[in-house]
Design a protein around this motif. Structure first.
Motif, mmCIF file in Angstrom:
data_model
loop_
_atom_site.group_PDB
_atom_site.id
_atom_site.type_symbol
_atom_site.label_atom_id
_atom_site.label_comp_id
_atom_site.label_asym_id
_atom_site.label_seq_id
_atom_site.Cartn_x
_atom_site.Cartn_y
_atom_site.Cartn_z
ATOM 1 N N ALA A 222 0.837 -1.206 0.000
ATOM 2 C CA ALA A 222 0.000 0.000 0.000
ATOM 3 C C ALA A 222 0.870 1.254 0.000
ATOM 4 O O ALA A 222 0.544 2.243 -0.674
ATOM 5 C CB ALA A 222 -0.918 -0.002 1.220
ATOM 6 N N MET A 223 1.968 1.225 0.748
ATOM 7 C CA MET A 223 2.867 2.374 0.785
ATOM 8 C C MET A 223 3.608 2.568 -0.537
ATOM 9 O O MET A 223 3.858 3.701 -0.956
ATOM 10 C CB MET A 223 3.900 2.190 1.903
ATOM 11 N N ILE A 224 3.965 1.449 -1.194
ATOM 12 C CA ILE A 224 4.797 1.489 -2.398
ATOM 13 C C ILE A 224 4.099 0.676 -3.485
ATOM 14 O O ILE A 224 4.424 -0.492 -3.725
ATOM 15 C CB ILE A 224 6.204 0.925 -2.122
ATOM 16 N N PRO A 225 3.095 1.242 -4.163
ATOM 17 C CA PRO A 225 2.291 0.463 -5.120
ATOM 18 C C PRO A 225 3.091 -0.158 -6.259
ATOM 19 O O PRO A 225 2.663 -1.174 -6.818
ATOM 20 C CB PRO A 225 1.292 1.489 -5.655
ATOM 21 N N ASP A 226 4.235 0.454 -6.622
ATOM 22 C CA ASP A 226 4.999 -0.102 -7.746
ATOM 23 C C ASP A 226 6.084 -1.081 -7.293
ATOM 24 O O ASP A 226 6.947 -1.463 -8.081
ATOM 25 C CB ASP A 226 5.615 1.010 -8.588
ATOM 26 N N MET A 227 6.014 -1.523 -6.038
ATOM 27 C CA MET A 227 6.989 -2.485 -5.522
ATOM 28 C C MET A 227 6.821 -3.837 -6.202
ATOM 29 O O MET A 227 5.707 -4.361 -6.303
ATOM 30 C CB MET A 227 6.815 -2.648 -4.009
ATOM 31 N N LYS A 228 7.913 -4.421 -6.661
ATOM 32 C CA LYS A 228 7.872 -5.749 -7.288
ATOM 33 C C LYS A 228 8.996 -6.606 -6.712
ATOM 34 O O LYS A 228 10.159 -6.188 -6.681
ATOM 35 C CB LYS A 228 8.023 -5.638 -8.811
ATOM 36 N N ILE A 229 8.637 -7.809 -6.266
ATOM 37 C CA ILE A 229 9.619 -8.723 -5.684
ATOM 38 C C ILE A 229 10.348 -9.461 -6.803
ATOM 39 O O ILE A 229 9.714 -9.996 -7.721
ATOM 40 C CB ILE A 229 8.923 -9.731 -4.750
ATOM 41 N N ASP A 230 11.670 -9.494 -6.713
ATOM 42 C CA ASP A 230 12.484 -10.210 -7.701
ATOM 43 C C ASP A 230 12.673 -11.661 -7.266
ATOM 44 O O ASP A 230 12.371 -12.594 -8.006
ATOM 45 C CB ASP A 230 13.833 -9.514 -7.868
ATOM 46 N N ASN A 231 13.190 -11.868 -6.061
ATOM 47 C CA ASN A 231 13.352 -13.215 -5.517
ATOM 48 C C ASN A 231 13.331 -13.148 -4.000
ATOM 49 O O ASN A 231 13.353 -12.055 -3.411
ATOM 50 C CB ASN A 231 14.637 -13.886 -6.036
#
Length: 392
Positions: free
Chosen positions: A216-225
């Motif tokens: 919610a704080m960082i909507p463009d966050m994407k986990i790599d591994n």
């Protein structure tokens, strides 16, 4: 500031599955949904025992004829009524979430579901697709995200106040299950039964809460591994009561490539009530929020004195202040946070019924699916001897 004026034209006719007598979470659902008159509780299948459920429903002023023995009967009978339910909340043990959510969507109902949404990514993908096909809203009760300072953090990160995000340290590590509580408290027993709780306890029960907050704080966050280690310290438990997860993130507008995340999920942190904390570290400054002190957030700029941001203060962003309910200085808590989420659910449902979708965030079906995927990847890593696993 919010003064209680209506947010939807007509209250949404609402039913509950589960959440009966003795259910703490059921009471939280009802308090949040009914507070702003966005929902009207008209029906329920409150208990696995039909008579007990009917008696409980009567105490909530629900018509006894609309207190049903099970959710299937409720959906079928309510569909026959011109004033039948339009939405349903699911407050049952985890093992029923998927089947009830699927049946509700197939019946054309909006849904608010306790997490986890289901047990597998295949089930989650099915629910996402079904919700889209039926044009129905599915809200998932990551209740802590309704606190207003989460919205403040979201805006500050979006505005670049922290710079590029480099490190996130998050935990939800309480101590209430640091002995075999399930032998003394029957309601806790199912949480360690994989057939009822799913493939995880600590990760699924508490770890997904801080996960959604940072989403919610960082909507463009994407986990790599990610890499996970988990174990059960209390003898005889089939599911873990403690886990650690390390994640690497992909780069994005607000996140530096290779940013790192650490998560501690536990139920055996002796003496801790919650220990649910989020610290976001950027190239310019850091934010830290603690759910036991939800009305304050630490803001630290490198080379300057630390600041404590207060809920309701005039220096916060408009987005963070719009859901104030009692003004700055007064302490707000979990019921207000849940009420804010239920208000968002109501607006989303009303918009969907008109064929429109509001441009605002709430924990939706895709957020629920993301939580399931994260649990699966953590379990996969742990089962492979804490190996790194790709997230996509």
């Amino acid at each position: 500031m919010y003064y209680g004026e209506k947010r939807v034209e007509n209250p949404i006719r609402w039913g509950m599955v589960g959440g009966g007598r003795g259910s703490q979470i059921g009471y939280i659902h009802r308090s949040a949904a009914l507070r702003d008159f966005n929902f009207d509780l008209v029906a329920g299948a409150f208990d696995i025992d039909p008579e007990r459920g009917k008696d409980f429903g009567k105490q909530l002023h629900v018509d006894p004829d609309r207190c049903y023995p099970d959710y299937k009967t409720m959906f079928a009978e309510e569909a026959k009524r011109p004033d039948g339910v339009q939405a349903v909340s699911i407050a049952t043990p985890n093992g029923m979430h998927y089947e009830v959510c699927k049946a509700a969507l197939e019946a054309g109902l909006h849904v608010v579901c306790e997490k986890p949404l289901c047990f597998t990514s295949e089930q989650a993908d099915e629910l996402v697709k079904l919700a889209e096909e039926k044009h129905r809203v599915v809200g998932v009760t990551y209740g802590y995200s309704g606190h207003q300072l989460i919205q403040q953090a979201r805006q500050m990160i979006k505005n670049g106040d922290l710079g590029e995000i480099r490190v996130i340290n998050m935990s939800f590590a309480f101590g209430g299950y640091n002995f075999k509580i399930e032998d003394k408290v029957p309601s806790a027993k199912w949480r360690f039964d994989p057939s009822k709780a799913g493939p995880s306890f600590a990760l699924g029960d508490v770890g997904t809460h801080p996960l959604f907050i940072i989403e919610a704080m960082i909507p463009d966050m994407k986990i790599d591994n990610l890499m996970c280690t988990k174990r059960s310290f209390v003898e005889g438990r089939e599911l873990e009561d403690n886990a650690f997860v390390i994640m690497n993130l992909k780069g994005s507008e607000n996140v530096q490539a290779g940013a790192q995340v650490y998560c501690w999920a536990s139920s055996i942190n002796s003496g801790a009530r919650h220990y649910h904390k989020i610290r976001v570290v950027g190239s310019k400054a850091s934010l830290e929020w603690d759910d036991e002190r939800p009305n304050q957030m630490l803001y630290e700029i490198e080379g300057e004195p630390s600041r404590v941001l207060e809920r309701g203060a005039g220096y916060l962003t408009d987005e963070a202040r719009v859901e104030d309910r009692i003004g700055g200085g007064h302490a707000e808590g979990l019921f207000e946070a849940w009420s804010n989420l239920y208000a968002r659910f109501a607006v989303a449902m009303a918009d969907a019924d008109k064929g429109a979708y509001g441009d605002f965030w709430y924990p939706d079906v895709k957020a629920g699916a993301q939580g399931i995927k994260w649990i699966e990847k953590c379990v996969e890593s742990a089962d492979k001897g804490s190996a790194w696993v790709d997230y996509e």
